[in-house]
Every structure is written in structure tokens, then in C-alpha cells.
Write a protein that holds these residues in place. Structure first.
Motif, PDB file in Angstrom:
ATOM      1  N   ARG A  48       0.839  -1.214   0.000  1.00  0.00           N
ATOM      2  CA  ARG A  48       0.000   0.000   0.000  1.00  0.00           C
ATOM      3  C   ARG A  48       0.864   1.251   0.000  1.00  0.00           C
ATOM      4  O   ARG A  48       0.607   2.207  -0.741  1.00  0.00           O
ATOM      5  CB  ARG A  48      -0.924   0.013   1.219  1.00  0.00           C
ATOM      6  N   GLU A  49       1.898   1.239   0.834  1.00  0.00           N
ATOM      7  CA  GLU A  49       2.803   2.384   0.933  1.00  0.00           C
ATOM      8  C   GLU A  49       3.494   2.661  -0.406  1.00  0.00           C
ATOM      9  O   GLU A  49       3.585   3.810  -0.844  1.00  0.00           O
ATOM     10  CB  GLU A  49       3.834   2.117   2.029  1.00  0.00           C
ATOM     11  N   LEU A  50       3.966   1.601  -1.063  1.00  0.00           N
ATOM     12  CA  LEU A  50       4.605   1.763  -2.368  1.00  0.00           C
ATOM     13  C   LEU A  50       3.639   2.390  -3.372  1.00  0.00           C
ATOM     14  O   LEU A  50       3.998   3.327  -4.090  1.00  0.00           O
ATOM     15  CB  LEU A  50       5.101   0.415  -2.895  1.00  0.00           C
ATOM     16  N   GLN A  51       2.423   1.876  -3.423  1.00  0.00           N
ATOM     17  CA  GLN A  51       1.443   2.420  -4.361  1.00  0.00           C
ATOM     18  C   GLN A  51       1.154   3.892  -4.084  1.00  0.00           C
ATOM     19  O   GLN A  51       1.107   4.698  -5.011  1.00  0.00           O
ATOM     20  CB  GLN A  51       0.145   1.616  -4.315  1.00  0.00           C
ATOM     21  N   ARG A  57       4.236  10.603  -6.717  1.00  0.00           N
ATOM     22  CA  ARG A  57       5.313  11.038  -7.620  1.00  0.00           C
ATOM     23  C   ARG A  57       4.905  10.970  -9.086  1.00  0.00           C
ATOM     24  O   ARG A  57       5.737  11.100  -9.974  1.00  0.00           O
ATOM     25  CB  ARG A  57       6.550  10.161  -7.435  1.00  0.00           C
ATOM     26  N   SER A  58       3.621  10.716  -9.329  1.00  0.00           N
ATOM     27  CA  SER A  58       3.085  10.575 -10.699  1.00  0.00           C
ATOM     28  C   SER A  58       3.729   9.413 -11.454  1.00  0.00           C
ATOM     29  O   SER A  58       3.862   9.449 -12.673  1.00  0.00           O
ATOM     30  CB  SER A  58       3.240  11.881 -11.491  1.00  0.00           C
ATOM     31  N   ALA A  63       3.157   2.222 -10.077  1.00  0.00           N
ATOM     32  CA  ALA A  63       2.190   1.924  -9.011  1.00  0.00           C
ATOM     33  C   ALA A  63       1.258   0.785  -9.421  1.00  0.00           C
ATOM     34  O   ALA A  63       0.894  -0.053  -8.593  1.00  0.00           O
ATOM     35  CB  ALA A  63       1.385   3.180  -8.666  1.00  0.00           C
ATOM     36  N   ALA A  64       0.910   0.731 -10.691  1.00  0.00           N
ATOM     37  CA  ALA A  64       0.019  -0.314 -11.184  1.00  0.00           C
ATOM     38  C   ALA A  64       0.669  -1.699 -11.154  1.00  0.00           C
ATOM     39  O   ALA A  64      -0.027  -2.711 -11.156  1.00  0.00           O
ATOM     40  CB  ALA A  64      -0.439   0.018 -12.602  1.00  0.00           C
ATOM     41  N   GLN A  65       1.982  -1.763 -11.095  1.00  0.00           N
ATOM     42  CA  GLN A  65       2.697  -3.045 -11.060  1.00  0.00           C
ATOM     43  C   GLN A  65       2.717  -3.679  -9.673  1.00  0.00           C
ATOM     44  O   GLN A  65       2.919  -4.894  -9.537  1.00  0.00           O
ATOM     45  CB  GLN A  65       4.145  -2.854 -11.533  1.00  0.00           C
ATOM     46  N   ASN A 101      16.776   4.625 -10.962  1.00  0.00           N
ATOM     47  CA  ASN A 101      16.343   4.494  -9.580  1.00  0.00           C
ATOM     48  C   ASN A 101      15.181   5.437  -9.332  1.00  0.00           C
ATOM     49  O   ASN A 101      15.159   6.546  -9.855  1.00  0.00           O
ATOM     50  CB  ASN A 101      17.454   4.847  -8.599  1.00  0.00           C
ATOM     51  N   VAL A 102      14.242   5.006  -8.520  1.00  0.00           N
ATOM     52  CA  VAL A 102      13.148   5.857  -8.061  1.00  0.00           C
ATOM     53  C   VAL A 102      13.238   5.862  -6.543  1.00  0.00           C
ATOM     54  O   VAL A 102      12.914   4.867  -5.892  1.00  0.00           O
ATOM     55  CB  VAL A 102      11.775   5.341  -8.541  1.00  0.00           C
ATOM     56  N   ALA A 103      13.716   6.975  -5.990  1.00  0.00           N
ATOM     57  CA  ALA A 103      13.839   7.117  -4.535  1.00  0.00           C
ATOM     58  C   ALA A 103      12.535   7.684  -3.991  1.00  0.00           C
ATOM     59  O   ALA A 103      12.070   8.733  -4.432  1.00  0.00           O
ATOM     60  CB  ALA A 103      15.008   8.028  -4.198  1.00  0.00           C
ATOM     61  N   LEU A 104      11.949   6.964  -3.060  1.00  0.00           N
ATOM     62  CA  LEU A 104      10.694   7.394  -2.445  1.00  0.00           C
ATOM     63  C   LEU A 104      10.976   7.974  -1.064  1.00  0.00           C
ATOM     64  O   LEU A 104      12.062   7.775  -0.518  1.00  0.00           O
ATOM     65  CB  LEU A 104       9.727   6.212  -2.367  1.00  0.00           C
ATOM     66  N   THR A 105      10.002   8.652  -0.499  1.00  0.00           N
ATOM     67  CA  THR A 105      10.191   9.300   0.804  1.00  0.00           C
ATOM     68  C   THR A 105       9.192   8.748   1.825  1.00  0.00           C
ATOM     69  O   THR A 105       8.192   9.386   2.140  1.00  0.00           O
ATOM     70  CB  THR A 105      10.033  10.833   0.678  1.00  0.00           C
ATOM     71  N   PRO A 106       9.476   7.555   2.342  1.00  0.00           N
ATOM     72  CA  PRO A 106       8.583   6.970   3.347  1.00  0.00           C
ATOM     73  C   PRO A 106       8.760   7.659   4.700  1.00  0.00           C
ATOM     74  O   PRO A 106       9.740   8.369   4.921  1.00  0.00           O
ATOM     75  CB  PRO A 106       9.035   5.517   3.404  1.00  0.00           C
ATOM     76  N   LYS A 107       7.821   7.406   5.594  1.00  0.00           N
ATOM     77  CA  LYS A 107       7.930   7.950   6.953  1.00  0.00           C
ATOM     78  C   LYS A 107       8.994   7.232   7.757  1.00  0.00           C
ATOM     79  O   LYS A 107       9.552   7.785   8.690  1.00  0.00           O
ATOM     80  CB  LYS A 107       6.576   7.858   7.661  1.00  0.00           C
ATOM     81  N   GLU A 108       9.273   5.997   7.383  1.00  0.00           N
ATOM     82  CA  GLU A 108      10.265   5.192   8.099  1.00  0.00           C
ATOM     83  C   GLU A 108      11.250   4.595   7.107  1.00  0.00           C
ATOM     84  O   GLU A 108      10.861   4.067   6.067  1.00  0.00           O
ATOM     85  CB  GLU A 108       9.561   4.066   8.858  1.00  0.00           C
TER      86      GLU A 108
END
Length: 140
Positions: A48-51, A57-58, A63-65, A101-108
């Protein structure tokens, strides 16, 4: 949170960084359906977090994968903070052209996707011990 830029030592990068796409022959083996363990089944909250983060990030195609992503192998670097896993078989060497690379910004922790030819190939989950522990249990 700043982790000092420390990344998993088992990660390969595209040295060109030119974003070229094309025919890629980077994977060394095929995965049977018996080997597939879906991320959404093993780590529903992470899926869920990844999606959500990808949609923010558009990166809707990525996200669909997520619902179909399987954990086929985990990183064996031995770093105590690394919970990286492969959604496609690990390549022999670098990913090569078409890698980003796609760097995401999670809370943890940290979440960094390795994407090859617009397919999620690996997910670096760093500093999230609960993910790492479950991976080690499922993939001894």
C-alpha cells in the motif's frame, strides 16, 4: 531523516545514467509460478505504501505493477540494515541501459526502486528491520 547516503552494498547501478531504453538481456534465469510470493501477500502495508508513494510522484505505471510484484530473491549483502529484494531475477552484473532508480520518501527508513525498461526489478527497503527479518525467515 538523513541516513548519510548509506545504501545496500549489493546494489548495482547503471554507470551510463543516460536513461536509454532498448532490448535488454539482463536476467539470468526464469522464475516459475511456484516460486512466486507476492509482495502484497507478504507485506500488505508495504505494498500500500509503495502504491501511495509512487502515485504521489506521478509514477502511475509503476504503481500499477505493485499488486503483481513477487519476491523472487533477497539481497545477500549481509548489511544489518538491508531488506532489499528482487521482483525479477537478480542480473549477472549491472542492470545496464534502461536502468533508473526511483527514490521514495517513506515515513520510516528508505525505499528505492530499481526500474529496468519501466519494470520494477528490485526494491531496496533499508532500515526497516521487520521487513528484513521476514525476508530472512522466508528465504533462508
Amino acid at each position: 531523516m538523513n541516513w548519510g547516503g548509506r545504501r545496500c552494498s549489493g546494489t548495482w547501478r547503471n554507470p551510463c545514467g543516460d536513461g536509454r531504453l532498448g532490448r535488454l538481456a539482463v536476467y539470468s534465469r526464469f522464475v516459475t509460478t511456484n516460486e512466486r510470493r507476492l509482495v502484497v501477500g507478504m507485506f500488505p502495508a508495504l505494498a500500500r505504501e509503495l502504491q501511495e508513494l509512487l502515485a504521489a510522484r506521478s509514477e502511475t505505471q509503476l504503481a500499477a505493477q505493485v499488486p503483481r510484484l513477487a519476491v523472487v530473491e533477497l539481497c545477500r549483502c549481509g548489511d544489518d540494515f538491508c531488506g532489499m529484494f528482487y521482483a525479477l531475477p537478480k542480473p549477472d552484473g549491472a542492470y545496464g541501459p534502461g536502468h533508473r532508480n526511483v527514490a521514495l520518501t517513506p515515513k520510516e527508513g528508505m525505499l528505492i526502486l530499481d526500474v529496468v525498461a519501466d519494470k520494477i526489478a528490485a526494491i531496496e527497503v533499508l532500515y526497516r528491520d521487520e521487513i528484513r527479518q521476514k525476508l530472512l525467515k522466508e528465504f533462508p
